[in-house]
Scaffold this motif. Structure first.
Motif, PDB file in Angstrom:
ATOM      1  N   ASP A   1      64.509 116.138 -31.798  1.00 12.82           N
ATOM      2  CA  ASP A   1      64.013 114.808 -32.164  1.00 12.82           C
ATOM      3  C   ASP A   1      62.632 114.839 -32.812  1.00 12.82           C
ATOM      4  O   ASP A   1      62.177 113.821 -33.339  1.00 12.82           O
ATOM      5  CB  ASP A   1      63.963 113.904 -30.926  1.00 12.82           C
ATOM      6  CG  ASP A   1      65.344 113.437 -30.503  1.00 12.82           C
ATOM      7  OD1 ASP A   1      66.250 113.404 -31.348  1.00 12.82           O
ATOM      8  OD2 ASP A   1      65.512 113.117 -29.309  1.00 12.82           O
ATOM      9  N   GLN A   2      61.968 115.981 -32.787  1.00  6.04           N
ATOM     10  CA  GLN A   2      60.597 116.069 -33.299  1.00  6.04           C
ATOM     11  C   GLN A   2      60.497 116.834 -34.611  1.00  6.04           C
ATOM     12  O   GLN A   2      59.487 116.731 -35.304  1.00  6.04           O
ATOM     13  CB  GLN A   2      59.693 116.739 -32.258  1.00  6.04           C
ATOM     14  CG  GLN A   2      59.582 115.968 -30.951  1.00  6.04           C
ATOM     15  CD  GLN A   2      58.951 114.606 -31.136  1.00  6.04           C
ATOM     16  OE1 GLN A   2      57.887 114.487 -31.738  1.00  6.04           O
ATOM     17  NE2 GLN A   2      59.601 113.571 -30.638  1.00  6.04           N
TER      18      GLN A   2
ATOM     19  N   LYS B   1      56.830 110.633 -35.760  1.00  5.73           N
ATOM     20  CA  LYS B   1      55.559 111.309 -35.500  1.00  5.73           C
ATOM     21  C   LYS B   1      55.696 112.194 -34.267  1.00  5.73           C
ATOM     22  O   LYS B   1      56.207 111.783 -33.232  1.00  5.73           O
ATOM     23  CB  LYS B   1      54.455 110.261 -35.268  1.00  5.73           C
ATOM     24  CG  LYS B   1      53.078 110.863 -35.061  1.00  5.73           C
ATOM     25  CD  LYS B   1      52.027 109.776 -34.869  1.00  5.73           C
ATOM     26  CE  LYS B   1      50.652 110.390 -34.643  1.00  5.73           C
ATOM     27  NZ  LYS B   1      49.616 109.340 -34.442  1.00  5.73           N
ATOM     28  N   ARG B   2      55.241 113.423 -34.415  1.00  2.84           N
ATOM     29  CA  ARG B   2      55.445 114.402 -33.348  1.00  2.84           C
ATOM     30  C   ARG B   2      54.658 114.047 -32.099  1.00  2.84           C
ATOM     31  O   ARG B   2      53.508 113.647 -32.159  1.00  2.84           O
ATOM     32  CB  ARG B   2      55.069 115.802 -33.834  1.00  2.84           C
ATOM     33  CG  ARG B   2      55.977 116.313 -34.943  1.00  2.84           C
ATOM     34  CD  ARG B   2      55.550 117.678 -35.433  1.00  2.84           C
ATOM     35  NE  ARG B   2      56.356 118.090 -36.581  1.00  2.84           N
ATOM     36  CZ  ARG B   2      56.137 119.195 -37.291  1.00  2.84           C
ATOM     37  NH1 ARG B   2      55.132 119.988 -36.961  1.00  2.84           N
ATOM     38  NH2 ARG B   2      56.907 119.490 -38.311  1.00  2.84           N
ATOM     39  N   GLU B   3      55.335 114.232 -30.971  1.00  3.47           N
ATOM     40  CA  GLU B   3      54.718 113.990 -29.671  1.00  3.47           C
ATOM     41  C   GLU B   3      54.644 115.309 -28.914  1.00  3.47           C
ATOM     42  O   GLU B   3      55.531 116.151 -29.044  1.00  3.47           O
ATOM     43  CB  GLU B   3      55.546 113.002 -28.853  1.00  3.47           C
ATOM     44  CG  GLU B   3      55.759 111.647 -29.487  1.00  3.47           C
ATOM     45  CD  GLU B   3      56.664 110.786 -28.627  1.00  3.47           C
ATOM     46  OE1 GLU B   3      56.173 110.193 -27.645  1.00  3.47           O
ATOM     47  OE2 GLU B   3      57.863 110.727 -28.919  1.00  3.47           O
ATOM     48  N   PRO B   4      53.611 115.499 -28.127  1.00  6.85           N
ATOM     49  CA  PRO B   4      53.554 116.717 -27.309  1.00  6.85           C
ATOM     50  C   PRO B   4      54.671 116.697 -26.268  1.00  6.85           C
ATOM     51  O   PRO B   4      55.112 115.639 -25.822  1.00  6.85           O
ATOM     52  CB  PRO B   4      52.172 116.639 -26.654  1.00  6.85           C
ATOM     53  CG  PRO B   4      51.813 115.184 -26.670  1.00  6.85           C
ATOM     54  CD  PRO B   4      52.430 114.628 -27.919  1.00  6.85           C
TER      55      PRO B   4
ATOM     56  N   LEU C   1      56.507 115.760 -19.518  1.00  2.60           N
ATOM     57  CA  LEU C   1      57.658 115.416 -18.681  1.00  2.60           C
ATOM     58  C   LEU C   1      58.290 114.114 -19.150  1.00  2.60           C
ATOM     59  O   LEU C   1      59.516 113.952 -19.119  1.00  2.60           O
ATOM     60  CB  LEU C   1      57.220 115.301 -17.213  1.00  2.60           C
ATOM     61  CG  LEU C   1      56.916 116.609 -16.474  1.00  2.60           C
ATOM     62  CD1 LEU C   1      56.456 116.325 -15.060  1.00  2.60           C
ATOM     63  CD2 LEU C   1      58.164 117.509 -16.460  1.00  2.60           C
ATOM     64  N   LYS C   2      57.473 113.180 -19.619  1.00  5.12           N
ATOM     65  CA  LYS C   2      58.003 111.897 -20.074  1.00  5.12           C
ATOM     66  C   LYS C   2      58.886 112.076 -21.301  1.00  5.12           C
ATOM     67  O   LYS C   2      59.991 111.508 -21.382  1.00  5.12           O
ATOM     68  CB  LYS C   2      56.852 110.947 -20.391  1.00  5.12           C
ATOM     69  CG  LYS C   2      57.325 109.577 -20.858  1.00  5.12           C
ATOM     70  CD  LYS C   2      56.144 108.665 -21.142  1.00  5.12           C
ATOM     71  CE  LYS C   2      56.630 107.297 -21.657  1.00  5.12           C
ATOM     72  NZ  LYS C   2      55.489 106.397 -21.946  1.00  5.12           N
ATOM     73  N   THR C   3      58.425 112.865 -22.275  1.00  6.77           N
ATOM     74  CA  THR C   3      59.222 113.052 -23.495  1.00  6.77           C
ATOM     75  C   THR C   3      60.437 113.930 -23.233  1.00  6.77           C
ATOM     76  O   THR C   3      61.500 113.714 -23.817  1.00  6.77           O
ATOM     77  CB  THR C   3      58.365 113.666 -24.609  1.00  6.77           C
ATOM     78  OG1 THR C   3      57.828 114.937 -24.171  1.00  6.77           O
ATOM     79  CG2 THR C   3      57.224 112.743 -24.988  1.00  6.77           C
ATOM     80  N   LEU C   4      60.291 114.944 -22.364  1.00  4.89           N
ATOM     81  CA  LEU C   4      61.420 115.813 -22.069  1.00  4.89           C
ATOM     82  C   LEU C   4      62.536 115.055 -21.361  1.00  4.89           C
ATOM     83  O   LEU C   4      63.719 115.299 -21.616  1.00  4.89           O
ATOM     84  CB  LEU C   4      60.972 117.004 -21.211  1.00  4.89           C
ATOM     85  CG  LEU C   4      60.117 118.066 -21.898  1.00  4.89           C
ATOM     86  CD1 LEU C   4      59.708 119.137 -20.900  1.00  4.89           C
ATOM     87  CD2 LEU C   4      60.871 118.701 -23.061  1.00  4.89           C
TER      88      LEU C   4
END
Length: 414
Positions: A70-71, A196-199, A202-205
């Motif tokens: 997704d990134q 836009k890329r996010e680090p 745990l929230k994004t994973l």
């Protein structure tokens, strides 16, 4: 709405051929790896290690792989993964042909393939909705599934025939197929602008998990697949049925193993040219129920031909529900979440397949193969009933793409 041929979409055709080529290559490689390791060690335990070194990365890396899909550019991810798989298979061919190969080396290279596959799956799955109009996405899903079924049937057979000339030849042909897939994927026109890329936190994973929980339709179809596969593991017990109940030999076991795949292949070919436009929810539940009934028929059959017919029907029913479930998940998921949702779905699929076989084996050891299969068939029907009750919106779902509800008080004329 008029039917639109998938042949009108060159990008989809390139995707289809690329996926088919890599699937054939992977199936050929898999059968050669099994034969080669067993011929080296003679230990059945080592065959289990082959599955283990592929299963572990598919589960442990699924969530990071979904985040990456997704990134970043999904086509680039697929290209990199297929390039890594090609290198690993080419090394298998080179070491085998030169005679410098051992069990540890084979397992290490298979593990590398497993890691690349873990990242390739969510990226590849998420590409499909951008290649065809959403209205014909179910047919594209069915056509893609048909290619996978064809590879599962013909790939091992072709690999087995080529193995007569040696495993190195099988690996060499597999590497050529992967190279062809890589070439097709490199030329594929795929317009996808990642957000836009996010680090990776745990929230994004775990965003895919949270999204699935918030969408009843997605949660319903994914969990239905999970529990249906967990309970419907009759195919894991085929050697017992072939030998002790149907009193047939290896040829009979081969026919029994092929029957579900043939049923699924023929049904996927039909679905790839016919759109499911109405009553998709009832059809999905009826298909899973048909899967359960076919399992029950197989459990009580003492005729190999009736057993083959039941397994054929089982595969066909499973393909109908799989295409509807797959299309619903893709259509209900926004593009920027498709990688992570596909990754969670992959965890469910891989885990349920493995646990389903374990559950069937455990019940068969305690209660016998027939009783274990009967319990699985009845359990599948119970799950269908419960899910129809717990997810009424799915039960009433008429179309894969739901029209927005009309605004109250809005004029119906222009």
């Amino acid at each position: 709405m008029t039917e639109t041929s998938l042949l009108r979409y060159p990008a989809f055709l390139q995707y289809w051929f690329a996926k088919n080529a890599s699937s054939f290559g992977f199936q050929m490689m898999s059968v050669a790896v099994g034969w080669q390791i067993y011929s080296i060690t003679g230990r059945a335990f080592d065959l289990g290690l082959i599955g283990l070194v592929q299963f572990v990365p598919s589960v442990l890396l699924a969530l990071p792989a979904g985040h990456v899909a997704d990134q970043f550019d999904r086509r680039a991810i697929v290209r990199v993964c297929q390039a890594i798989e090609w290198v690993a298979i080419a090394l298998l061919a080179g070491f085998t042909l030169s005679g410098h190969i051992n069990e540890a080396g084979i397992l290490a290279l298979v593990f590398v393939v497993g890691v690349a596959k873990a990242f390739e799956f969510p990226a590849m799955s998420s590409m499909l909705p951008a290649l065809v109009p959403l209205a014909i996405l179910p047919r594209a899903t069915a056509s893609s599934a048909a290619a996978g079924q064809a590879a599962m049937i013909a790939g091992p057979a072709l690999g087995g025939l080529l193995y007569v000339a040696g495993p190195g030849i099988v690996y060499g042909v597999s590497a050529v197929l992967y190279l062809a897939a890589l070439g097709l994927m490199s030329r594929l026109r795929y317009d996808h602008a990642p957000p836009k890329r996010e680090p990776a936190t745990l929230k994004t994973l775990f965003a895919g998990v949270h999204f699935i929980r918030s969408r009843p339709a997605v949660l319903g179809v994914i969990s239905l697949d999970l529990f249906a596969v967990l309970l419907g593991g009759a195919t894991a017990l085929l050697p017992i049925f072939a030998k002790d109940i149907l009193h047939t030999g290896p040829w009979g076991l081969g026919l029994l193993r092929a029957a579900p795949a043939v049923g699924a292949l023929l049904m996927s070919i039909w679905l790839s040219s016919h759109s499911l436009k109405r009553r998709v929810g009832p059809i999905m539940f009826a298909s899973v129920a048909g899967f359960g009934v076919a399992t029950l028929v197989f459990a009580v059959s003492t005729s190999i031909w009736l057993s083959m017919a039941a397994l054929f029907a089982l595969g066909a029913f499973d393909m109908v529900s799989m295409v509807i479930r797959g299309a619903l998940v893709q259509l209900e998921t926004p593009d920027d979440m498709r990688g992570r949702v596909s990754a969670v779905n992959a965890i469910f699929i891989n885990t349920s397949n493995q646990l389903g076989e374990f559950e069937s084996g455990l019940l068969a050891a305690a209660l016998g193969a027939v009783n274990a299969t009967l319990i699985g068939g009845v359990g599948t029907l119970v799950v269908v009933g419960l899910w129809m009750w717990w997810f009424p919106s799915l039960r009433r779902r008429q179309a894969l793409i739901e029209e927005p509800a009309p605004v109250e008080g809005a004029s119906s004329t222009i």
